[in-house]
Design a protein around this motif. Structure first.
Motif, short mmCIF file in Angstrom:
data_model
loop_
_atom_site.label_atom_id
_atom_site.label_comp_id
_atom_site.label_asym_id
_atom_site.label_seq_id
_atom_site.Cartn_x
_atom_site.Cartn_y
_atom_site.Cartn_z
N LEU A 33 0.81 -1.22 0.00
CA LEU A 33 0.00 0.00 0.00
C LEU A 33 0.85 1.27 0.00
CD1 LEU A 33 -2.77 -1.04 2.56
CD2 LEU A 33 -2.99 -0.88 0.07
N VAL A 34 2.07 1.18 0.51
CA VAL A 34 2.93 2.37 0.63
C VAL A 34 4.24 2.22 -0.14
CG1 VAL A 34 1.98 3.02 2.88
CG2 VAL A 34 3.99 1.53 2.78
N GLU A 35 4.34 1.20 -0.95
CA GLU A 35 5.58 0.89 -1.66
C GLU A 35 6.13 2.07 -2.44
OE1 GLU A 35 7.29 -2.62 -4.60
OE2 GLU A 35 5.15 -2.51 -4.19
N ASP A 36 5.27 2.84 -3.08
CA ASP A 36 5.73 3.98 -3.87
C ASP A 36 6.43 5.04 -3.03
OD1 ASP A 36 3.13 4.44 -2.74
OD2 ASP A 36 2.90 6.19 -4.05
N ARG A 37 6.13 5.08 -1.74
CA ARG A 37 6.77 6.05 -0.84
C ARG A 37 8.22 5.68 -0.54
NH1 ARG A 37 1.84 6.57 3.45
NH2 ARG A 37 3.35 7.75 4.68
N PHE A 38 8.61 4.46 -0.89
CA PHE A 38 9.97 3.99 -0.67
C PHE A 38 10.68 3.70 -2.00
CE2 PHE A 38 7.80 3.18 3.31
CZ PHE A 38 8.72 3.64 4.24
N ALA A 39 10.20 4.29 -3.07
CA ALA A 39 10.79 4.06 -4.40
C ALA A 39 12.24 4.54 -4.47
CB ALA A 39 9.96 4.76 -5.47
N TRP A 40 12.65 5.41 -3.58
CA TRP A 40 14.01 5.94 -3.55
C TRP A 40 15.03 4.91 -3.06
CZ3 TRP A 40 16.06 5.87 1.35
CH2 TRP A 40 15.15 5.78 2.41
N VAL A 41 14.57 3.82 -2.48
CA VAL A 41 15.48 2.79 -1.95
C VAL A 41 16.00 1.93 -3.10
CG1 VAL A 41 15.67 0.80 -0.41
CG2 VAL A 41 14.25 2.75 0.26
N SER A 42 17.31 1.83 -3.18
CA SER A 42 17.95 1.02 -4.22
C SER A 42 17.94 -0.45 -3.83
CB SER A 42 19.40 1.49 -4.41
OG SER A 42 20.16 0.52 -5.09
N ARG A 43 17.37 -1.28 -4.68
CA ARG A 43 17.34 -2.73 -4.41
C ARG A 43 18.75 -3.30 -4.34
NH1 ARG A 43 12.04 -5.63 -6.28
NH2 ARG A 43 10.62 -3.89 -6.17
N ALA A 44 19.62 -2.84 -5.23
CA ALA A 44 21.01 -3.34 -5.23
C ALA A 44 21.69 -2.99 -3.91
CB ALA A 44 21.78 -2.75 -6.41
N ASP A 45 21.47 -1.77 -3.42
CA ASP A 45 22.05 -1.36 -2.14
C ASP A 45 21.51 -2.22 -1.00
OD1 ASP A 45 23.49 0.38 -0.26
OD2 ASP A 45 21.51 1.20 0.23
N MET A 46 20.21 -2.50 -1.03
CA MET A 46 19.61 -3.30 0.04
C MET A 46 20.16 -4.73 0.03
SD MET A 46 17.90 -1.32 1.85
CE MET A 46 17.26 -2.59 2.90
N ILE A 47 20.33 -5.30 -1.14
CA ILE A 47 20.89 -6.65 -1.22
C ILE A 47 22.31 -6.66 -0.67
CG2 ILE A 47 21.69 -8.44 -2.83
CD1 ILE A 47 19.17 -7.71 -4.53
N THR A 48 23.09 -5.66 -1.03
CA THR A 48 24.46 -5.56 -0.52
C THR A 48 24.46 -5.45 1.00
OG1 THR A 48 25.24 -4.52 -2.55
CG2 THR A 48 26.59 -4.18 -0.58
N ARG A 49 23.59 -4.60 1.53
CA ARG A 49 23.50 -4.43 2.99
C ARG A 49 23.09 -5.74 3.67
NH1 ARG A 49 22.61 1.16 4.95
NH2 ARG A 49 22.74 2.58 3.20
N LEU A 50 22.08 -6.41 3.12
CA LEU A 50 21.62 -7.67 3.71
C LEU A 50 22.72 -8.72 3.74
CD1 LEU A 50 18.08 -7.89 2.11
CD2 LEU A 50 18.55 -7.93 4.56
N LEU A 51 23.40 -8.89 2.63
CA LEU A 51 24.46 -9.89 2.56
C LEU A 51 25.62 -9.55 3.49
CD1 LEU A 51 24.48 -10.63 -1.28
CD2 LEU A 51 23.53 -12.04 0.56
N THR A 52 25.96 -8.28 3.57
CA THR A 52 27.04 -7.86 4.47
C THR A 52 26.65 -8.11 5.92
OG1 THR A 52 27.80 -6.19 2.91
CG2 THR A 52 28.45 -5.91 5.22
#
Length: 99
Positions: A33-52
């Protein structure tokens, strides 16, 4: 070769989306419902953060990636106690910033 990508000790890393009003997005349905409000978040950055974080989080601890709508800020909280209340990161100023 498949085993080479498995973490030696799976660590618990979660993401938390926090809306401008301080509400925590608690489910996939709420996020959609609010996904568009977080469109600024880079998926590649999030994957890197998660794996790290999976690699550096102690097995008996957990780490949290908090994504704040207000200010478009992402903060990492590393090696928290397993029982650390997620709601405590609503006001990130009260918790020491990890990265």
């Amino acid at each position: 070769m498949e085993d080479s990508f498995a973490p030696s000790s799976p660590s618990k890393v979660t993401t938390v989306h926090i809306l401008d009003d301080g509400q925590i997005v608690g489910s996939l349905q709420e996020f959609q419902l609010v996904e568009d409000r977080f469109a600024w978040v880079s998926r590649a950055d999030m994957i890197t953060r998660l794996l790290t974080l999976r690699r550096i989080t102690d097995p008996e601890k957990k780490s949290v990636i908090a994504i704040y709508e207000q200010g478009k800020v992402i903060k990492e909280f590393v090696n928290l106690d397993e029982h650390f209340p997620i709601a405590a990161i609503l006001n990130a100023g009260e918790v020491p910033e990890s990265k």
